[in-house]
Motif scaffolding. Structure first.
Motif, PDB file in Angstrom:
ATOM      1  N   SER A  24       0.834  -1.204   0.000  1.00 15.03           N
ATOM      2  CA  SER A  24       0.000   0.000   0.000  1.00 15.03           C
ATOM      3  C   SER A  24       0.869   1.255   0.000  1.00 15.03           C
ATOM      4  O   SER A  24       0.507   2.264  -0.610  1.00 15.03           O
ATOM      5  N   GLY A  25       2.024   1.205   0.664  1.00 16.98           N
ATOM      6  CA  GLY A  25       2.934   2.343   0.649  1.00 16.98           C
ATOM      7  C   GLY A  25       3.474   2.616  -0.744  1.00 16.98           C
ATOM      8  O   GLY A  25       3.533   3.774  -1.180  1.00 16.98           O
ATOM      9  N   LYS A  27       2.028   1.821  -3.534  1.00 18.86           N
ATOM     10  CA  LYS A  27       0.910   2.315  -4.347  1.00 18.86           C
ATOM     11  C   LYS A  27       0.599   3.769  -4.014  1.00 18.86           C
ATOM     12  O   LYS A  27       0.360   4.582  -4.912  1.00 18.86           O
ATOM     13  N   LEU A  28       0.614   4.104  -2.730  1.00 21.25           N
ATOM     14  CA  LEU A  28       0.335   5.477  -2.311  1.00 21.25           C
ATOM     15  C   LEU A  28       1.378   6.437  -2.871  1.00 21.25           C
ATOM     16  O   LEU A  28       1.035   7.493  -3.424  1.00 21.25           O
ATOM     17  N   HIS A  29       2.653   6.074  -2.778  1.00 27.36           N
ATOM     18  CA  HIS A  29       3.715   6.930  -3.305  1.00 27.36           C
ATOM     19  C   HIS A  29       3.607   7.068  -4.829  1.00 27.36           C
ATOM     20  O   HIS A  29       3.786   8.163  -5.365  1.00 27.36           O
ATOM     21  N   GLU A  31       0.866   6.775  -6.721  1.00 28.49           N
ATOM     22  CA  GLU A  31      -0.292   7.596  -7.077  1.00 28.49           C
ATOM     23  C   GLU A  31      -0.038   9.071  -6.796  1.00 28.49           C
ATOM     24  O   GLU A  31      -0.458   9.939  -7.573  1.00 28.49           O
ATOM     25  N   CYS A  32       0.634   9.370  -5.701  1.00 25.10           N
ATOM     26  CA  CYS A  32       0.980  10.768  -5.414  1.00 25.10           C
ATOM     27  C   CYS A  32       1.920  11.323  -6.476  1.00 25.10           C
ATOM     28  O   CYS A  32       1.750  12.470  -6.932  1.00 25.10           O
ATOM     29  N   ARG A  55       5.640  16.564   1.320  1.00 25.15           N
ATOM     30  CA  ARG A  55       4.581  15.577   1.121  1.00 25.15           C
ATOM     31  C   ARG A  55       5.151  14.202   0.801  1.00 25.15           C
ATOM     32  O   ARG A  55       4.620  13.192   1.228  1.00 25.15           O
ATOM     33  N   LEU A  60       4.161  11.363   3.918  1.00 20.56           N
ATOM     34  CA  LEU A  60       3.849  10.002   3.470  1.00 20.56           C
ATOM     35  C   LEU A  60       4.520   8.952   4.328  1.00 20.56           C
ATOM     36  O   LEU A  60       3.969   7.877   4.549  1.00 20.56           O
ATOM     37  N   VAL A  63       2.345   8.511   7.366  1.00 18.98           N
ATOM     38  CA  VAL A  63       1.146   7.741   7.024  1.00 18.98           C
ATOM     39  C   VAL A  63       1.488   6.262   6.875  1.00 18.98           C
ATOM     40  O   VAL A  63       0.782   5.397   7.390  1.00 18.98           O
ATOM     41  N   ASP A  64       2.589   5.972   6.186  1.00 18.57           N
ATOM     42  CA  ASP A  64       3.000   4.574   6.001  1.00 18.57           C
ATOM     43  C   ASP A  64       3.217   3.877   7.338  1.00 18.57           C
ATOM     44  O   ASP A  64       2.732   2.771   7.567  1.00 18.57           O
TER      45      ASP A  64
END
Length: 97
Positions: A24-25, A27-29, A31-32, A55, A60, A63-64
């Motif tokens: 998920s980390g 993917k999040l990075h 997408e950002c 950010r 991030l 959040v991770d």
């Protein structure tokens, strides 16, 4: 045997959570990054470069780390409560007359 099984499930869950958090980390990075790269030029003129870098680094990262930690604690707590409930249901009929 019950304690060993509980320990095995807790370790397996922790491993699964860490693997899921890593995915998920990533993917999040990704997408950002895609959103920043597709931003209009005017956004880059208005937004300081330090805020953009923040950010991707501190925010991030926080959040991770927190998301994976909280999810892992929640899953372990849930499995612990479930194991205790099953243990109680198995023992109480033998103890009560």
């Amino acid at each position: 045997m019950g304690t060993g099984l509980l320990l095995f499930f807790m370790l397996a869950c922790s491993f699964a959570m860490k693997e899921g958090a890593a995915r998920s980390g990533r993917k999040l990075h990704y997408e950002c990054l895609v959103r920043v790269l597709h931003a209009p030029t005017s956004w880059f003129e208005e937004t300081p470069s330090g805020r953009i870098m923040s950010r991707f680094s501190a925010d991030l990262s926080l959040v991770d780390l927190r998301l994976s930690e909280m999810t892992d604690v929640f899953v372990q707590f849930t499995f612990t409560i479930l194991a205790l409930a099953i243990t109680i249901c198995m023992i109480v009929p033998h103890v009560t007359p």
